[in-house]
Design an enzyme around this catalytic site. Structure first.
Site, PDB file in Angstrom:
ATOM      1  N   GLY A 147      61.722  35.556  94.436  1.00  0.00           N
ATOM      2  CA  GLY A 147      62.976  36.262  94.743  1.00  0.00           C
ATOM      3  C   GLY A 147      62.780  37.758  94.663  1.00  0.00           C
ATOM      4  N   ASN A 148      63.860  38.495  94.567  1.00  0.00           N
ATOM      5  CA  ASN A 148      63.757  39.946  94.400  1.00  0.00           C
ATOM      6  C   ASN A 148      64.952  40.433  93.570  1.00  0.00           C
ATOM      7  OD1 ASN A 148      65.956  40.779  96.315  1.00  0.00           O
ATOM      8  ND2 ASN A 148      64.640  39.657  97.716  1.00  0.00           N
ATOM      9  N   TYR A 149      65.011  41.741  93.360  1.00  0.00           N
ATOM     10  CA  TYR A 149      65.982  42.309  92.415  1.00  0.00           C
ATOM     11  C   TYR A 149      67.374  42.556  92.998  1.00  0.00           C
ATOM     12  CZ  TYR A 149      61.914  43.366  89.489  1.00  0.00           C
ATOM     13  OH  TYR A 149      60.793  43.282  88.725  1.00  0.00           O
ATOM     14  N   SER A 150      67.638  42.174  94.221  1.00  0.00           N
ATOM     15  CA  SER A 150      68.950  42.502  94.798  1.00  0.00           C
ATOM     16  C   SER A 150      70.076  41.844  93.995  1.00  0.00           C
ATOM     17  CB  SER A 150      69.019  42.043  96.259  1.00  0.00           C
ATOM     18  OG  SER A 150      70.328  42.211  96.738  1.00  0.00           O
ATOM     19  N   ALA A 167      68.467  41.349 101.032  1.00  0.00           N
ATOM     20  CA  ALA A 167      67.033  41.550 100.813  1.00  0.00           C
ATOM     21  C   ALA A 167      66.388  40.174 100.977  1.00  0.00           C
ATOM     22  CB  ALA A 167      66.799  42.109  99.421  1.00  0.00           C
TER      23      ALA A 167
END
Ligand code: PMT
Length: 402
Positions: free
Chosen positions: A210-213, A278
């Site tokens: 995943g990512n930090y969004s 994102a």
């Protein structure tokens, strides 16, 4: 522009409450329907009878309206309103609004309110300039409230500063201007697709890429679009945020493939799309059916496969007149990378944000953007709250419909 608007006027315990009758009279004169909610402290400064007479509606102060158990529904009131104005707003009420304390009818209504909220601070000038008050006001701005800057007056220290509540005429005009801008927005009943948040790509039943969004930027856009009359189709990856406005239809997804499927379903009859999500560019080539065990494995190789590019897919299907806007999150060579994406994905404009700018990008309540459009126009903005950034982006979008 205030004709037939439903307004909640929240009055708190300040000497400036004496200006409330003038506010009610001006709103009524411009055709608005006004529901007054007053805090217990507010009643020390102005009588509900005066306000009820002017607004032609019973004033609400308590949760329970009668001794028979019937009660005032803060949720219904919050849904009824086209706007809520808290004037005067004391330091105490501002502090409670900023920190989630809902201990009276006015505050519960504020927390349930789906409409734009305007706050007119009124307090002792030294209290207004106190860092705690300013920090609370910053929080309210970040939550999307509009702070009506108080007028200047003299501080106890003899210096001139702000603190006195803005005059009723000026407040009423600001609300009028807001609704006029909203009507001019040209987004009434326009269906707009919006993607937001991260995507999660499953490795096994317990892990993902995943990512930090956080979704904050996308959800701020959803609120502003909805307030301008658009019918927002918000396709969101996994986030903890809630939507407030009834014009927002939310479709929750997890992976890029699910986001693409939802976006394709909605895009056909949309007037525009803004792609703020994102999206993970890669996903595991295989998802393990059971939790991957560590035993006996010092190294683990994950084979990744490219995800579909949602933006490029929509860009290829874009009809004449449909507007497609995207984001570019960069860490270097910002402008050239953004311009490359603008072309490759067939965007009409792209919103560039860089992780090199302090306060910009993931998770923050602020962002710093540059908008680059397909006609070669480049406009750089200063650091602002995500709410204000969303207003700038929606302003750009509406310029295509005028
Ligand atoms: O959610 P927050 O914490 O508030 O953070 C906001 C944000 C930083 C996520 C937001 O401002 C932002 O920059 N969103 C886009 C992030 C991104 O993935 O940018 P990108 O440069 O990798 O992608 C370019 C564009 O293509 C974006 O519009 C993206 O949505 C889209 N894209 C990318 C890959 C893909 N497979 N499909 C896409 O549609």
């Amino acid at each position: 522009m205030l004709n037939d608007r439903h307004l909640i006027l929240g009055i708190t315990g300040s000497i400036a409450a004496c200006k409330a009758p003038a506010l009610v009279r001006l709103f009524i004169k411009r055709g608005a329907e006004v529901q007054v909610i007053i805090t217990p402290a507010g009643k020390e400064f102005i009588t509900p009878l005066t306000l009820a007479t002017l607004s032609r509606k019973a004033v609400i102060s308590d949760f329970f309206s009668r001794r028979d158990g019937s009660w005032n529904s803060h949720v219904d009131l919050g849904l009824w309103a086209d706007a809520m104005l808290i004037a005067p707003a004391t330091a105490s009420t501002i502090g409670k609004m900023a920190n989630g304390i809902a201990d009276n009818m006015l505050l519960t209504t504020y927390f349930a309110c789906k409409a734009p909220v305007f706050v007119a601070p009124a307090m002792d000038l030294d209290m207004y300039t106190h860092p705690a008050t300013q920090a609370n006001l910053d929080k309210l701005r970040a939550y999307g409230n509009r702070i009506l800057e108080p007028a200047s007056g003299e501080l106890a220290s003899g210096l001139v500063g702000k603190g006195r509540m803005e005059e009723p005429e000026a407040i009423v005009q600001q609300l009028d201007d807001f609704f006029e801008k909203q009507a001019e927005g040209g987004l009434q009943k326009k269906k707009i697709l919006l993607t937001a948040g991260p995507t999660y790509e499953k490795i096994d039943p317990v892990r993902f890429i995943g990512n930090y969004s956080s979704g904050k930027m996308g959800f701020a856009l959803a609120e502003v679009l909805a307030e301008r009359g658009a019918e927002v189709q918000l396709v969101s990856g996994p986030v903890t945020l809630k939507t407030r406005h009834p014009n927002i239809r939310r479709i929750d997804v997890e992976s890029a493939e699910e986001m693409l499927a939802a976006a394709l379903r909605e895009f056909g009859d949309c007037a525009a799309a803004i792609l703020c999500a994102a999206v993970a560019d890669y996903r595991p080539a295989e998802t393990a059916p059971q939790k991957i065990k560590r035993e006996g494995q010092e190294e683990l190789e994950l084979r990744l496969k490219a995800n579909p590019d949602i933006a490029a897919t929509l860009g290829a299907r874009k009809r004449p007149g449909q507007i497609l806007a995207g984001f570019a999150l960069e860490t270097e060579h910002e402008l050239s990378h953004a311009e490359g994406k603008l072309q490759r994905k067939n965007f009409d404009f792209i919103v560039l944000n860089s992780l090199r700018d302090k306060g910009a990008g993931f998770r923050t309540d602020t962002n710093k953007i540059t908008i680059v459009d397909s006609r070669g126009q480049i406009l750089a903005y200063p650091l602002k709250s995500k709410r204000e950034v969303a207003e700038d982006i929606v302003g750009k979008l509406t310029s295509y419909f005028q």
